[in-house]
Each structure stands twice: as C-alpha cells, then as structure tokens.
Design a protein around this motif. Structure first.
Motif, mmCIF file in Angstrom:
data_model
loop_
_atom_site.group_PDB
_atom_site.id
_atom_site.type_symbol
_atom_site.label_atom_id
_atom_site.label_comp_id
_atom_site.label_asym_id
_atom_site.label_seq_id
_atom_site.Cartn_x
_atom_site.Cartn_y
_atom_site.Cartn_z
ATOM 1 N N GLU A 81 0.837 -1.194 0.000
ATOM 2 C CA GLU A 81 0.000 0.000 0.000
ATOM 3 C C GLU A 81 0.877 1.250 0.000
ATOM 4 O OE1 GLU A 81 -2.531 2.393 -0.621
ATOM 5 O OE2 GLU A 81 -3.557 0.493 -0.150
ATOM 6 N N THR A 82 0.807 2.023 -1.084
ATOM 7 C CA THR A 82 1.651 3.218 -1.216
ATOM 8 C C THR A 82 0.951 4.489 -0.740
ATOM 9 O OG1 THR A 82 0.894 3.508 -3.505
ATOM 10 C CG2 THR A 82 2.905 2.212 -3.147
ATOM 11 N N LYS A 83 -0.348 4.430 -0.621
ATOM 12 C CA LYS A 83 -1.091 5.617 -0.204
ATOM 13 C C LYS A 83 -0.843 5.909 1.268
ATOM 14 C CE LYS A 83 -5.730 7.653 -0.379
ATOM 15 N NZ LYS A 83 -7.152 7.434 -0.755
ATOM 16 N N LYS A 84 -0.705 7.175 1.601
ATOM 17 C CA LYS A 84 -0.491 7.584 2.979
ATOM 18 C C LYS A 84 -1.825 7.962 3.624
ATOM 19 C CE LYS A 84 4.221 9.296 2.365
ATOM 20 N NZ LYS A 84 5.132 10.456 2.523
ATOM 21 N N PHE A 85 -2.053 7.428 4.822
ATOM 22 C CA PHE A 85 -3.274 7.738 5.571
ATOM 23 C C PHE A 85 -2.887 8.407 6.884
ATOM 24 C CE2 PHE A 85 -4.275 3.973 3.031
ATOM 25 C CZ PHE A 85 -5.422 4.389 2.369
ATOM 26 N N SER A 86 -3.278 9.649 7.062
ATOM 27 C CA SER A 86 -3.002 10.328 8.326
ATOM 28 C C SER A 86 -3.948 9.816 9.404
ATOM 29 C CB SER A 86 -3.171 11.838 8.168
ATOM 30 O OG SER A 86 -4.540 12.155 7.932
ATOM 31 N N SER A 87 -3.578 10.032 10.651
ATOM 32 C CA SER A 87 -4.464 9.636 11.746
ATOM 33 C C SER A 87 -5.787 10.409 11.661
ATOM 34 C CB SER A 87 -3.780 9.886 13.100
ATOM 35 O OG SER A 87 -3.338 11.233 13.210
ATOM 36 N N ALA A 88 -5.718 11.672 11.247
ATOM 37 C CA ALA A 88 -6.948 12.467 11.094
ATOM 38 C C ALA A 88 -7.846 11.875 10.016
ATOM 39 C CB ALA A 88 -6.590 13.910 10.756
ATOM 40 N N GLN A 89 -7.242 11.358 8.940
ATOM 41 C CA GLN A 89 -8.020 10.760 7.853
ATOM 42 C C GLN A 89 -8.702 9.474 8.299
ATOM 43 O OE1 GLN A 89 -5.683 10.060 4.369
ATOM 44 N NE2 GLN A 89 -7.396 9.336 3.134
ATOM 45 N N ILE A 90 -7.996 8.670 9.079
ATOM 46 C CA ILE A 90 -8.585 7.436 9.605
ATOM 47 C C ILE A 90 -9.765 7.766 10.518
ATOM 48 C CG2 ILE A 90 -8.183 5.428 11.084
ATOM 49 C CD1 ILE A 90 -5.290 5.419 10.047
ATOM 50 N N ASN A 91 -9.553 8.705 11.430
ATOM 51 C CA ASN A 91 -10.622 9.088 12.354
ATOM 52 C C ASN A 91 -11.829 9.651 11.606
ATOM 53 O OD1 ASN A 91 -9.073 8.329 14.543
ATOM 54 N ND2 ASN A 91 -8.289 10.388 14.932
ATOM 55 N N GLN A 92 -11.559 10.470 10.580
ATOM 56 C CA GLN A 92 -12.653 11.083 9.815
ATOM 57 C C GLN A 92 -13.446 10.028 9.052
ATOM 58 O OE1 GLN A 92 -13.374 14.466 9.972
ATOM 59 N NE2 GLN A 92 -15.278 13.900 8.922
ATOM 60 N N ASN A 93 -12.766 8.986 8.562
ATOM 61 C CA ASN A 93 -13.460 7.906 7.866
ATOM 62 C C ASN A 93 -14.440 7.201 8.791
ATOM 63 O OD1 ASN A 93 -12.752 6.676 4.980
ATOM 64 N ND2 ASN A 93 -11.017 7.927 5.679
ATOM 65 N N TYR A 94 -13.989 6.879 10.010
ATOM 66 C CA TYR A 94 -14.885 6.218 10.962
ATOM 67 C C TYR A 94 -16.006 7.169 11.387
ATOM 68 C CZ TYR A 94 -12.143 1.971 11.375
ATOM 69 O OH TYR A 94 -11.527 0.765 11.106
ATOM 70 N N TYR A 95 -15.668 8.435 11.549
ATOM 71 C CA TYR A 95 -16.685 9.424 11.915
ATOM 72 C C TYR A 95 -17.788 9.475 10.857
ATOM 73 C CZ TYR A 95 -18.842 14.008 12.627
ATOM 74 O OH TYR A 95 -19.750 15.026 12.799
ATOM 75 N N ASN A 96 -17.406 9.572 9.593
ATOM 76 C CA ASN A 96 -18.393 9.650 8.514
ATOM 77 C C ASN A 96 -19.277 8.406 8.477
ATOM 78 O OD1 ASN A 96 -17.327 12.108 7.779
ATOM 79 N ND2 ASN A 96 -16.080 11.291 6.103
ATOM 80 N N ALA A 97 -18.654 7.245 8.690
ATOM 81 C CA ALA A 97 -19.408 5.992 8.650
ATOM 82 C C ALA A 97 -20.426 5.922 9.788
ATOM 83 C CB ALA A 97 -18.457 4.804 8.714
ATOM 84 N N VAL A 98 -20.011 6.338 10.978
ATOM 85 C CA VAL A 98 -20.905 6.266 12.141
ATOM 86 C C VAL A 98 -22.035 7.284 12.019
ATOM 87 C CG1 VAL A 98 -21.067 6.620 14.639
ATOM 88 C CG2 VAL A 98 -19.146 5.335 13.690
ATOM 89 N N ILE A 99 -21.711 8.493 11.586
ATOM 90 C CA ILE A 99 -22.735 9.525 11.423
ATOM 91 C C ILE A 99 -23.763 9.101 10.378
ATOM 92 C CG2 ILE A 99 -23.161 11.897 10.692
ATOM 93 C CD1 ILE A 99 -21.912 11.556 13.502
ATOM 94 N N LYS A 100 -23.322 8.373 9.364
ATOM 95 C CA LYS A 100 -24.225 7.922 8.307
ATOM 96 C C LYS A 100 -25.314 7.011 8.842
ATOM 97 C CE LYS A 100 -24.121 6.074 3.598
ATOM 98 N NZ LYS A 100 -23.255 5.527 2.507
ATOM 99 N N VAL A 101 -25.025 6.260 9.923
ATOM 100 C CA VAL A 101 -26.039 5.394 10.532
ATOM 101 C C VAL A 101 -26.656 6.055 11.767
ATOM 102 C CG1 VAL A 101 -25.031 3.272 9.654
ATOM 103 C CG2 VAL A 101 -24.286 4.132 11.885
ATOM 104 N N GLU A 102 -26.549 7.409 11.790
ATOM 105 C CA GLU A 102 -27.158 8.220 12.855
ATOM 106 C C GLU A 102 -26.534 7.949 14.216
ATOM 107 O OE1 GLU A 102 -31.375 7.732 12.686
ATOM 108 O OE2 GLU A 102 -31.544 8.622 10.699
ATOM 109 N N GLY A 103 -25.228 7.662 14.205
ATOM 110 C CA GLY A 103 -24.488 7.530 15.455
ATOM 111 C C GLY A 103 -24.005 8.882 15.937
ATOM 112 N N THR A 104 -23.268 8.879 17.050
ATOM 113 C CA THR A 104 -22.821 10.120 17.679
ATOM 114 C C THR A 104 -21.356 10.024 18.054
ATOM 115 O OG1 THR A 104 -25.029 10.447 18.637
ATOM 116 C CG2 THR A 104 -23.221 11.722 19.599
ATOM 117 N N ALA A 105 -20.592 11.083 17.793
ATOM 118 C CA ALA A 105 -19.220 11.190 18.273
ATOM 119 C C ALA A 105 -19.260 11.741 19.699
ATOM 120 C CB ALA A 105 -18.400 12.098 17.370
#
Length: 275
Positions: A81-105
């Motif tokens: 895997e050559t793509k770089k993933f920042s910690s902020a990007q990982i967190n934002q991905n999970y945030y978007n997924a959870v919010i999509k199912v009406e979850g809460t941060a």
C-alpha cells in the motif's frame, strides 16, 4: 541447500505479512470494514467483557463502563500500500461511517462513538498514533452492549444461611455513578426471589468500592448505589421497604488487595447481609 531454505522462508514470511493473522479470521464486526490496504495483525476478542472507555471532552477525561461482546482488532498497513493515511483521515473515515447510521461522536477528536446498529447499543473507540501523517497501524475497540450469559450459579439461600451474607458482582453501574445498568437484572432478581421465598427476613444492602479516588466520594457513591438497589427492589420487585436497610463503606472492607486490577475488581461489589 541452506540458502534455498532461507529464501523460501523469507517468501513465505513476506506472503503472510499482508494477510490477516489466521487466528483472527472473522474477528471484525460485520458492520464495520477497515481502511484500504490494512490487514489484521492481532485481535483480542471476547464473548463478554466489562470495558472502561476513556475519552476527552474539552480537556476533561470522560469514562464509560459497559459490558457485552467485545472486539479489539489491530491493523497494520501492507507493504504494497503506497497511499499515505493520516491519523486524522482514519478518524474522519470512521466518523463519517458512524454519522451515516445516525451515530454520535462522544469526544472532540472523533475517536469515540456510539450508535444503534442492528438493534444493538454499540460503542466504538478508534486508536491511532497522534498527529501521524502516514499511519502504519491503528486499532479499534467495539463493544456491543449485552447481558452476560451466566455460567456459574451461586445459591443465595445457602450462602446467607452459612455465612450470613453474600457478595454479588452482577449488579453493575457506570463509573462514578449510581444508576443501575440494565444487565444487572439477573442479579437483582436473585435478591428479589430470595426475599420472596423468605418473607420474614430483613437485609442490609451494603455498597463497596476499591480504594481508587477520594475516600469521602467513594463513601457517598457506595451509599448511593445501595440506595439505588433498594429503590429497584421496592419499585420493580415489590419488596416492602421496611425489610431493606442500606449503607456504603467505600474501601473499608476489602476482600483482596487494591494493588492489582483483579483485586480492585473483587473489592467493587455489593453485599447482601442478613439482619
């Protein structure tokens, strides 16, 4: 020949490097996928665990203690895997997924979440390296709130007849709170059934804590928890209030050392004492 064997070993080792660890197959929750290019390097799952989640809100630590099916899955990034993933990007991905199912941060940094998924109360904690611009690893903790399947049965009647008291560990509370958690119903019903089968007996309900924190606060907390149990038995169990007395002694009566987590866990209990 030795060189050939060594090369074969390296090839086998490299091939397994980007594949999920065999013993961790099917250890991810089915409703959460991982970041692309990552594989499972380790896992520490259990059918039931009592977990304390710690997260931060405006600089203040918050704690949630929940019991249920527990997943702890560790991920490493594949060498391919050559793509770089920042910690902020990982967190934002999970945030978007959870919010999509009406979850809460629950926290400021988007690492702690709760959601209702497939009819279950779910808590998700994402652990990444702080401020990383190219995360090589991260891990997630997921807890599906549920009551523990009781495998060991303690005869309350026999214990109280023999010792005059019984220590109960199935009555659970959130950290630093006196609200009874729903999974405590089994243990509470055991007290109710004992009192119904022995209508002349009166009991003391005594709260106990470990020695973590301020003693005076723990004393107040242990008393409040005992009172919550009494209120449940009176309102839900229909037990006469006159049969129930309450008290809390904080860490004054340990049954194990407070120097280890296992010992502290044993000291955090409720005792039913025959009057």
């Amino acid at each position: 020949m030795k060189k050939l064997i060594f090369i074969v070993f390296l090839l086998i080792n490299w091939k397994g490097y980007s594949q999920d660890t065999p013993r961790c197959k099917d250890t991810e929750p089915t409703y959460i996928n991982r970041m692309p290019g990552f594989y499972i390097s380790d896992c520490k799952n259990s059918d039931y665990n009592d977990v304390e989640f710690v997260y931060w809100v405006k600089g203040t630590a918050q704690k949630i203690n929940k019991g249920g099916k527990y997943y702890h899955v560790y991920y490493l990034k594949s060498e391919k895997e050559t793509k770089k993933f920042s910690s902020a990007q990982i967190n934002q991905n999970y945030y978007n997924a959870v919010i999509k199912v009406e979850g809460t941060a629950l926290d400021d940094k988007k690492t702690m979440y709760t959601a209702n998924i497939n009819g279950k109360e779910v808590y998700i904690k994402v652990n990444t390296a702080a401020n990383s611009t190219d995360s090589e690893s991260y891990n997630i903790e997921v807890l599906e709130v549920a009551s523990m399947e009781q495998d060991i049965v303690v005869n309350m009647q026999e214990s109280i007849d023999r010792d005059g008291k019984i220590a109960l560990y199935g009555i659970l509370f959130d950290t630093d709170k006196s609200n009874i958690k729903p999974e405590s119903k089994v243990a509470l019903n055991e007290i109710k059934d004992y009192l119904n089968e022995n209508p002349t007996i009166k009991i003391f309900i005594v709260g106990h804590t470990d020695n973590t924190g301020i003693f005076s606060n723990n004393t107040t907390l242990s008393k409040a928890r005992a009172t919550s149990i009494k209120n449940y038995l009176v309102s839900i169990g229909k037990i006469q209030a006159v049969r129930l007395s309450t008290d809390g002694v904080a860490s004054l009566c340990p049954i194990s050392t407070n120097d280890t987590e296992q010992g502290r866990k044993l000291n955090r209990r409720v005792e039913i004492v025959k009057q």
